[in-house]
Design a protein around this motif. Structure first.
Motif, PDB file in Angstrom:
ATOM      1  N   ILE A 183      42.782  35.446  29.818  1.00 53.28           N
ATOM      2  CA  ILE A 183      41.759  35.855  30.801  1.00 53.28           C
ATOM      3  C   ILE A 183      40.873  36.955  30.203  1.00 53.28           C
ATOM      4  O   ILE A 183      39.642  36.939  30.366  1.00 53.28           O
ATOM      5  N   GLY A 184      41.463  37.878  29.486  1.00 49.75           N
ATOM      6  CA  GLY A 184      40.663  38.917  28.816  1.00 49.75           C
ATOM      7  C   GLY A 184      39.649  38.298  27.861  1.00 49.75           C
ATOM      8  O   GLY A 184      38.465  38.632  27.879  1.00 49.75           O
ATOM      9  N   GLY A 185      40.127  37.371  27.031  1.00 51.41           N
ATOM     10  CA  GLY A 185      39.250  36.729  26.038  1.00 51.41           C
ATOM     11  C   GLY A 185      38.123  35.938  26.669  1.00 51.41           C
ATOM     12  O   GLY A 185      37.015  35.870  26.128  1.00 51.41           O
ATOM     13  N   ALA A 186      38.397  35.354  27.829  1.00 55.73           N
ATOM     14  CA  ALA A 186      37.361  34.550  28.498  1.00 55.73           C
ATOM     15  C   ALA A 186      36.340  35.445  29.215  1.00 55.73           C
ATOM     16  O   ALA A 186      35.129  35.268  29.064  1.00 55.73           O
ATOM     17  N   LEU A 187      36.844  36.428  29.974  1.00 53.73           N
ATOM     18  CA  LEU A 187      35.941  37.196  30.842  1.00 53.73           C
ATOM     19  C   LEU A 187      35.101  38.225  30.091  1.00 53.73           C
ATOM     20  O   LEU A 187      34.016  38.610  30.547  1.00 53.73           O
ATOM     21  N   LYS A 188      35.565  38.655  28.922  1.00 57.42           N
ATOM     22  CA  LYS A 188      34.765  39.655  28.197  1.00 57.42           C
ATOM     23  C   LYS A 188      33.404  39.075  27.805  1.00 57.42           C
ATOM     24  O   LYS A 188      32.433  39.817  27.637  1.00 57.42           O
ATOM     25  N   ASN A 189      33.318  37.758  27.675  1.00 60.98           N
ATOM     26  CA  ASN A 189      32.029  37.143  27.333  1.00 60.98           C
ATOM     27  C   ASN A 189      30.985  37.369  28.427  1.00 60.98           C
ATOM     28  O   ASN A 189      29.791  37.488  28.152  1.00 60.98           O
ATOM     29  N   MET A 212      30.857  48.503  30.849  1.00 64.08           N
ATOM     30  CA  MET A 212      32.109  48.097  30.192  1.00 64.08           C
ATOM     31  C   MET A 212      33.319  48.564  30.994  1.00 64.08           C
ATOM     32  O   MET A 212      34.297  47.829  31.148  1.00 64.08           O
ATOM     33  N   THR A 213      33.231  49.770  31.534  1.00 66.14           N
ATOM     34  CA  THR A 213      34.377  50.307  32.274  1.00 66.14           C
ATOM     35  C   THR A 213      34.583  49.550  33.586  1.00 66.14           C
ATOM     36  O   THR A 213      35.692  49.121  33.908  1.00 66.14           O
ATOM     37  N   ARG A 214      33.486  49.368  34.310  1.00 62.34           N
ATOM     38  CA  ARG A 214      33.624  48.639  35.588  1.00 62.34           C
ATOM     39  C   ARG A 214      33.864  47.141  35.330  1.00 62.34           C
ATOM     40  O   ARG A 214      34.515  46.463  36.112  1.00 62.34           O
ATOM     41  N   GLY A 215      33.354  46.657  34.225  1.00 60.00           N
ATOM     42  CA  GLY A 215      33.600  45.254  33.863  1.00 60.00           C
ATOM     43  C   GLY A 215      35.074  45.025  33.572  1.00 60.00           C
ATOM     44  O   GLY A 215      35.677  44.045  34.028  1.00 60.00           O
ATOM     45  N   LEU A 216      35.666  45.957  32.826  1.00 59.34           N
ATOM     46  CA  LEU A 216      37.095  45.837  32.521  1.00 59.34           C
ATOM     47  C   LEU A 216      37.908  45.867  33.813  1.00 59.34           C
ATOM     48  O   LEU A 216      38.897  45.149  33.966  1.00 59.34           O
ATOM     49  N   ASN A 217      37.435  46.682  34.759  1.00 61.39           N
ATOM     50  CA  ASN A 217      38.106  46.789  36.050  1.00 61.39           C
ATOM     51  C   ASN A 217      38.130  45.440  36.770  1.00 61.39           C
ATOM     52  O   ASN A 217      39.164  44.984  37.255  1.00 61.39           O
ATOM     53  N   ALA A 285      34.151  31.690  36.445  1.00 63.65           N
ATOM     54  CA  ALA A 285      34.795  32.913  36.948  1.00 63.65           C
ATOM     55  C   ALA A 285      34.281  33.260  38.350  1.00 63.65           C
ATOM     56  O   ALA A 285      35.051  33.691  39.216  1.00 63.65           O
ATOM     57  N   TYR A 286      32.989  33.032  38.574  1.00 67.29           N
ATOM     58  CA  TYR A 286      32.410  33.313  39.892  1.00 67.29           C
ATOM     59  C   TYR A 286      33.072  32.424  40.956  1.00 67.29           C
ATOM     60  O   TYR A 286      33.519  32.905  41.998  1.00 67.29           O
ATOM     61  N   ASP A 287      33.158  31.127  40.655  1.00 67.57           N
ATOM     62  CA  ASP A 287      33.758  30.190  41.614  1.00 67.57           C
ATOM     63  C   ASP A 287      35.244  30.509  41.830  1.00 67.57           C
ATOM     64  O   ASP A 287      35.741  30.477  42.951  1.00 67.57           O
ATOM     65  N   LEU A 288      35.916  30.831  40.729  1.00 72.55           N
ATOM     66  CA  LEU A 288      37.343  31.135  40.809  1.00 72.55           C
ATOM     67  C   LEU A 288      37.572  32.406  41.645  1.00 72.55           C
ATOM     68  O   LEU A 288      38.439  32.435  42.531  1.00 72.55           O
ATOM     69  N   ALA A 289      36.784  33.441  41.377  1.00 68.74           N
ATOM     70  CA  ALA A 289      36.939  34.701  42.112  1.00 68.74           C
ATOM     71  C   ALA A 289      36.684  34.482  43.601  1.00 68.74           C
ATOM     72  O   ALA A 289      37.412  34.998  44.456  1.00 68.74           O
ATOM     73  N   LYS A 290      35.659  33.692  43.906  1.00 68.85           N
ATOM     74  CA  LYS A 290      35.351  33.399  45.324  1.00 68.85           C
ATOM     75  C   LYS A 290      36.538  32.695  45.975  1.00 68.85           C
ATOM     76  O   LYS A 290      36.945  33.026  47.083  1.00 68.85           O
ATOM     77  N   SER A 291      37.076  31.692  45.260  1.00 69.65           N
ATOM     78  CA  SER A 291      38.151  30.897  45.868  1.00 69.65           C
ATOM     79  C   SER A 291      39.412  31.738  46.068  1.00 69.65           C
ATOM     80  O   SER A 291      40.206  31.457  46.956  1.00 69.65           O
ATOM     81  N   LEU A 292      39.571  32.798  45.259  1.00 70.17           N
ATOM     82  CA  LEU A 292      40.773  33.630  45.378  1.00 70.17           C
ATOM     83  C   LEU A 292      40.522  34.905  46.184  1.00 70.17           C
ATOM     84  O   LEU A 292      41.418  35.716  46.389  1.00 70.17           O
ATOM     85  N   GLY A 293      39.280  35.110  46.599  1.00 67.58           N
ATOM     86  CA  GLY A 293      38.934  36.306  47.371  1.00 67.58           C
ATOM     87  C   GLY A 293      38.977  37.578  46.524  1.00 67.58           C
ATOM     88  O   GLY A 293      39.316  38.653  47.024  1.00 67.58           O
ATOM     89  N   PRO A 297      31.781  42.183  41.395  1.00 65.60           N
ATOM     90  CA  PRO A 297      30.343  42.374  41.615  1.00 65.60           C
ATOM     91  C   PRO A 297      29.471  42.133  40.379  1.00 65.60           C
ATOM     92  O   PRO A 297      28.361  41.598  40.500  1.00 65.60           O
ATOM     93  N   ILE A 298      29.954  42.505  39.198  1.00 65.28           N
ATOM     94  CA  ILE A 298      29.124  42.320  37.998  1.00 65.28           C
ATOM     95  C   ILE A 298      28.989  40.830  37.697  1.00 65.28           C
ATOM     96  O   ILE A 298      27.887  40.321  37.436  1.00 65.28           O
ATOM     97  N   THR A 299      30.108  40.120  37.766  1.00 63.38           N
ATOM     98  CA  THR A 299      30.086  38.670  37.529  1.00 63.38           C
ATOM     99  C   THR A 299      29.163  37.992  38.545  1.00 63.38           C
ATOM    100  O   THR A 299      28.403  37.077  38.208  1.00 63.38           O
ATOM    101  N   GLU A 300      29.225  38.468  39.785  1.00 65.12           N
ATOM    102  CA  GLU A 300      28.402  37.873  40.849  1.00 65.12           C
ATOM    103  C   GLU A 300      26.912  38.071  40.559  1.00 65.12           C
ATOM    104  O   GLU A 300      26.108  37.137  40.687  1.00 65.12           O
TER     105      GLU A 300
END
Ligand code: NAD
Length: 332
Positions: A183-189, A212-217, A285-293, A297-300
């Protein structure tokens, strides 16, 4: 000495091939495309991706997928969206003893699955090791000291890969959190694309550090929801890879982001740069995050820029004017 086939003759596949050859392993590289192989054979290098890096003649190059047969290790070095298809092609020739090393960083579009899940669905009899961390092909191939994580559900396999492909230029650390590493390797992109956008908008270091800090969060928040361990995100496959991709011109995600930041349409920026895994990953990631609640915000906002034509300045303003709150951690 191990026998190793690498699937994919792109930058990363060839960088690993050069490293494994230097260690003394027997190395074969497979490509789906004859012209890719012919170009390397003709010039002795992959001019478009690794100019100046000699591909030794001891490395066999082929388009015959049966080259996976009887190998100790098969390394998957192709972009995420082709992994299922290529592993399916290799399946009739792979023996169950072969260890599969997954290096692709991303999630499958249609299923939201991690690459080790895709590979284990396709090759259910094989043990899989995930290799992930800050490792630009351009630097790895030149022997610039690099450290990455190897994670597996089978500790002995991760340790075997650690011993087999570490040398004085690549240091492997065993990690036991497969989900977190992938997940780290995928989302850092995704965050690297945003970092490029800030760079293209000529904003400063404060903005990038905040991103970067809020993204890592938010990467950690989604990862933990999926079963990852939070501490993995401050390791090589999380923070390490985030730093390198958010700051380096070697990163195609960062470079595509710069173009978008300068006002070029997202799909045109991706077309110009080539493989930009953060582009597809932003949608998944956007669709996945939505489906999991899960709040991301940055991805969105990136999703709105990439797929809804939102202006990058409006996206940044909306992030800055989100409801004020305490500095949250991944668990809030
Ligand atoms: N470049 C890096 O620094 C780096 C570092 C770590 C991990 N990775 C991962 O390694 C993977 C490959 O990255 P890369 O930089 O080598 O990419 P690349 O674009 O340089 O190479 C991609 C390879 O995949 C092959 N390919 C493309 N379409 C295909 C298809 N339809 N079927 C079969 N093969 C196909 C290409 O022929 C090429 O050999 C990615 O998932 C990436 O996340 C890359």
């Amino acid at each position: 000495m191990a026998s190793i086939t690498i699937l994919g003759s792109g930058g990363f596949g060839l960088a690993l091939a050069v490293l494994c050859d230097r260690i003394g392993h027997e190395v074969t590289v497979w490509s789906a495309f004859k012209d890719e192989i012919d170009a390397i054979l003709r010039t002795g290098e992959l001019k478009s991706k690794l100019p100046g890096v000699t591909v030794p003649e001891s490395i066999k190059l082929t388009t015959d997928i049966s080259c996976v047969s009887g190998k100790d290790i098969v390394i998957v070095g192709i972009p995420t969206q082709f992994v299922r298809d290529v592993c399916g092609q290799a399946k009739p020739y792979i023996s169950p003893e072969t260890i599969i090393v997954s290096t692709a960083k991303g999630l499958e579009n249609a299923t939201f699955k991690r690459m080790s899940e895709v590979i284990s669905e396709t090759l259910p009899d094989n043990k899989i090791v995930v290799l992930s961390g800050p490792s630009h092909a351009e630097e790895l191939a030149r022997g610039i000291p690099t450290a990455v994580a190897v994670a597996s559900d089978y500790a002995d396999c991760a340790e075997y890969i650690q011993k087999t492909i570490s040398d004085g230029t690549l240091r492997l650390y065993v990690n036991h959190d497969v989900i977190g590493c992938e997940i780290g390797g995928a989302l850092k992109n995704i965050i690297a694309l945003c970092s490029g956008i800030l760079e293209g908008m000529e904003l400063g270091d404060n903005s990038r550090a905040a991103l970067m800090t809020r993204g890592l969060n938010e990467m950690t928040r989604l990862g933990v929801k999926l079963g990852a361990r939070p501490e993995t995100f401050v390791g090589l496959s999380g923070l390490g890879d985030l730093i390198v991709t958010c700051t380096s011109m070697h990163s195609r995600n960062f470079r595509a982001g710069i173009l978008i930041g300068k006002g070029i349409e997202a799909d045109e920026a991706v077309r110009r740069v080539g493989t930009v895994e953060g582009y597809t990953c932003a949608k998944v990631a956007y669709d996945l995050a939505k489906s999991l609640g899960v709040e991301m915000p940055i991805t969105e906002e990136l999703h709105k820029i990439m797929f809804e034509n939102k202006d990058r300045r409006a996206a940044l303003r909306d992030l800055m004017y989100r409801p004020y709150r305490s500095e949250t951690t991944w668990s809030d």
